[in-house]
Design a protein around this motif. Structure first.
Motif, PDB file in Angstrom:
ATOM      1  N   ASN A  85      -4.094   1.601  -1.412  1.00  0.00           N
ATOM      2  CA  ASN A  85      -5.408   1.224  -1.917  1.00  0.00           C
ATOM      3  C   ASN A  85      -6.550   1.869  -1.144  1.00  0.00           C
ATOM      4  O   ASN A  85      -7.696   1.435  -1.273  1.00  0.00           O
ATOM      5  CB  ASN A  85      -5.564  -0.302  -1.874  1.00  0.00           C
ATOM      6  N   PRO A 141      -9.337   4.403  -0.783  1.00  0.00           N
ATOM      7  CA  PRO A 141     -10.058   5.249  -1.749  1.00  0.00           C
ATOM      8  C   PRO A 141      -9.908   6.730  -1.421  1.00  0.00           C
ATOM      9  O   PRO A 141      -9.818   7.124  -0.255  1.00  0.00           O
ATOM     10  CB  PRO A 141     -11.519   4.791  -1.593  1.00  0.00           C
ATOM     11  N   ASP A 168     -10.179   8.791  -7.137  1.00  0.00           N
ATOM     12  CA  ASP A 168     -10.874   7.585  -7.583  1.00  0.00           C
ATOM     13  C   ASP A 168     -12.279   7.898  -8.071  1.00  0.00           C
ATOM     14  O   ASP A 168     -12.756   7.319  -9.059  1.00  0.00           O
ATOM     15  CB  ASP A 168     -10.928   6.553  -6.459  1.00  0.00           C
ATOM     16  N   PHE A 215      -2.490   3.411  -7.817  1.00  0.00           N
ATOM     17  CA  PHE A 215      -3.635   2.553  -8.076  1.00  0.00           C
ATOM     18  C   PHE A 215      -4.773   3.419  -8.600  1.00  0.00           C
ATOM     19  O   PHE A 215      -5.081   4.448  -7.995  1.00  0.00           O
ATOM     20  CB  PHE A 215      -4.122   1.884  -6.789  1.00  0.00           C
ATOM     21  N   LYS A 255      -7.995  -0.636  -7.376  1.00  0.00           N
ATOM     22  CA  LYS A 255      -8.337  -0.713  -5.961  1.00  0.00           C
ATOM     23  C   LYS A 255      -9.515  -1.661  -5.738  1.00  0.00           C
ATOM     24  O   LYS A 255      -9.551  -2.392  -4.737  1.00  0.00           O
ATOM     25  CB  LYS A 255      -8.671   0.684  -5.433  1.00  0.00           C
ATOM     26  N   TRP A 296      -9.338  -4.930  -3.230  1.00  0.00           N
ATOM     27  CA  TRP A 296     -10.236  -5.223  -2.114  1.00  0.00           C
ATOM     28  C   TRP A 296     -11.048  -6.481  -2.377  1.00  0.00           C
ATOM     29  O   TRP A 296     -11.429  -7.181  -1.423  1.00  0.00           O
ATOM     30  CB  TRP A 296     -11.148  -4.024  -1.851  1.00  0.00           C
ATOM     31  N   PRO A 336       0.765  -1.160  -7.711  1.00  0.00           N
ATOM     32  CA  PRO A 336      -0.305  -2.138  -7.927  1.00  0.00           C
ATOM     33  C   PRO A 336      -0.222  -2.807  -9.270  1.00  0.00           C
ATOM     34  O   PRO A 336       0.380  -2.298 -10.206  1.00  0.00           O
ATOM     35  CB  PRO A 336      -1.572  -1.277  -7.834  1.00  0.00           C
TER      36      PRO A 336
END
Length: 345
Positions: free
Chosen positions: A206, A208, A212, A233, A238, A242, A343
């Motif tokens: 996860n 970044p 992304d 993910f 993500k 978080w 995920p």
């Protein structure tokens, strides 16, 4: 006879006139307040008396003297309590209603505009790829069920006496609220455990990265018909991760403060913890509503990832093409892969 009565009346009147100055003087001595509200010394007892506002300016709270060991019992009134009451009874219900109902309305409008997101190819490939193993699904559903119960019992704390009690009556509402309190206290522990499991299992994937940002610029597949590249993910997942990690940790910390009152903070600290806990909880519920929408109604095939743990290979290539390539490069057995963590949708 009449003369005697006249003499007696004259004597009584003379006696009354003679004693009147003394009586008036005694009354004035007992209550020496003049017309301007001042006594003979020049002081104004009403203006000089100690009132509540003066005490609030001198100290943060009004306290008395007690003979028991618990010093908190000596606090009679504190201004912060009034501020918290105004937030609890005035602002909090409006904030909760606007945020949660606003999210539900936004999701409904989005569904009417976009419809359900489906795989590019209408025909499924017939081949399956493992998306979640048994432990991952157990962690997800344990945390999800606890979160739902915690959310409902928390919302009952905010809206229950306004919405439920007029419908079911005070006695039934009292019993319901008591059980809601028990569920909120005891299910908080497996919820915190589930959040910890999720962090340990999925934090590595996860972080970044550049992909992304490209996913976000392309609208994540929600705008248009093209699905941008994504790994295990995507950026949206993500964000959910978080949110769960951060909000879950904050809810756990503030909840523990309230579960063990006055262990680390005083009365004012307890009120602050309740404010933080309730505001984060409202935003948390709104975010999870969006997550539930995408995982069920919003995207075809997404629920299979947490249902059976396997998804169609065509669906995986459409939404997580980089992850599929990576997994197929790791094995020579084709699309049916091992149990490496992945995920949730």
């Amino acid at each position: 006879m009449r003369r005697a009565w006249t003499i007696l009346s004259t004597l009584v009147l003379a006696t009354a006139l003679w004693t009147a100055p003394g009586v008036c003087g005694a009354a004035q001595a007992q209550n020496p307040i003049q017309a301007d509200g001042r006594n003979p010394t020049g002081a104004n007892p009403t203006a000089d008396s100690i009132n509540e506002e003066l005490l609030f300016r001198q100290a943060p709270k009004i306290s008395g003297r007690i003979s028991i060991p618990d010093d908190k019992a000596a606090n009679l009134i504190q201004p912060q309590g009034r501020t918290y009451q105004m937030f609890r009874e005035g602002w909090l219900p409006w904030i909760g209603a606007l945020v949660i109902l606003g999210m539900l309305g936004a999701l409904a409008l989005f569904f009417l505009w976009r419809g359900r997101i489906i795989t590019d190819h209408s025909q499924e490939s017939g081949k399956k790829i493992l998306r979640f193993n048994a432990f991952e699904r157990f962690t997800h559903w344990m945390t999800a069920v606890c979160f739902i119960v915690l959310s409902l019992s928390g919302l009952n704390y905010i809206f229950g006496k306004r919405l439920l009690m007029p419908v079911i009556g005070p006695e039934a509402f009292g019993a319901l609220a008591q059980y809601a309190k028990y569920s909120h206290v005891y299910l908080a522990w497996p919820f915190m455990l589930g959040v910890a499991f999720m962090i340990v299992v999925w934090i590595r994937d996860n972080i970044p990265n550049r992909i992304d940002w490209e996913w976000l610029k392309a609208g994540g597949g929600f705008i248009g018909s093209k699905h941008p590249h994504a790994g295990r993910f995507n950026a949206g997942q993500k964000g959910v991760f978080w949110m769960v990690a951060g909000f879950g940790a904050a809810m756990g910390a503030t909840g523990l403060m309230m579960l063990f009152p006055f262990a680390l903070v005083d009365v004012n600290g307890m009120q602050i913890m309740q404010v933080i806990h309730s505001l984060i909880g409202i935003v948390f519920i709104a975010g999870i509503l969006a997550h539930i929408y995408i995982g069920t109604l919003g995207m075809k095939g997404a629920y299979d990832a947490m249902g059976s743990g396997q998804v169609d290979l065509a669906w995986a290539r459409a939404h997580h093409d980089l992850w599929v390539e990576q997994e197929q490069a790791r094995t020579a057995s084709g699309p049916q892969l091992g149990s490496r963590p992945a995920p949730a949708e």
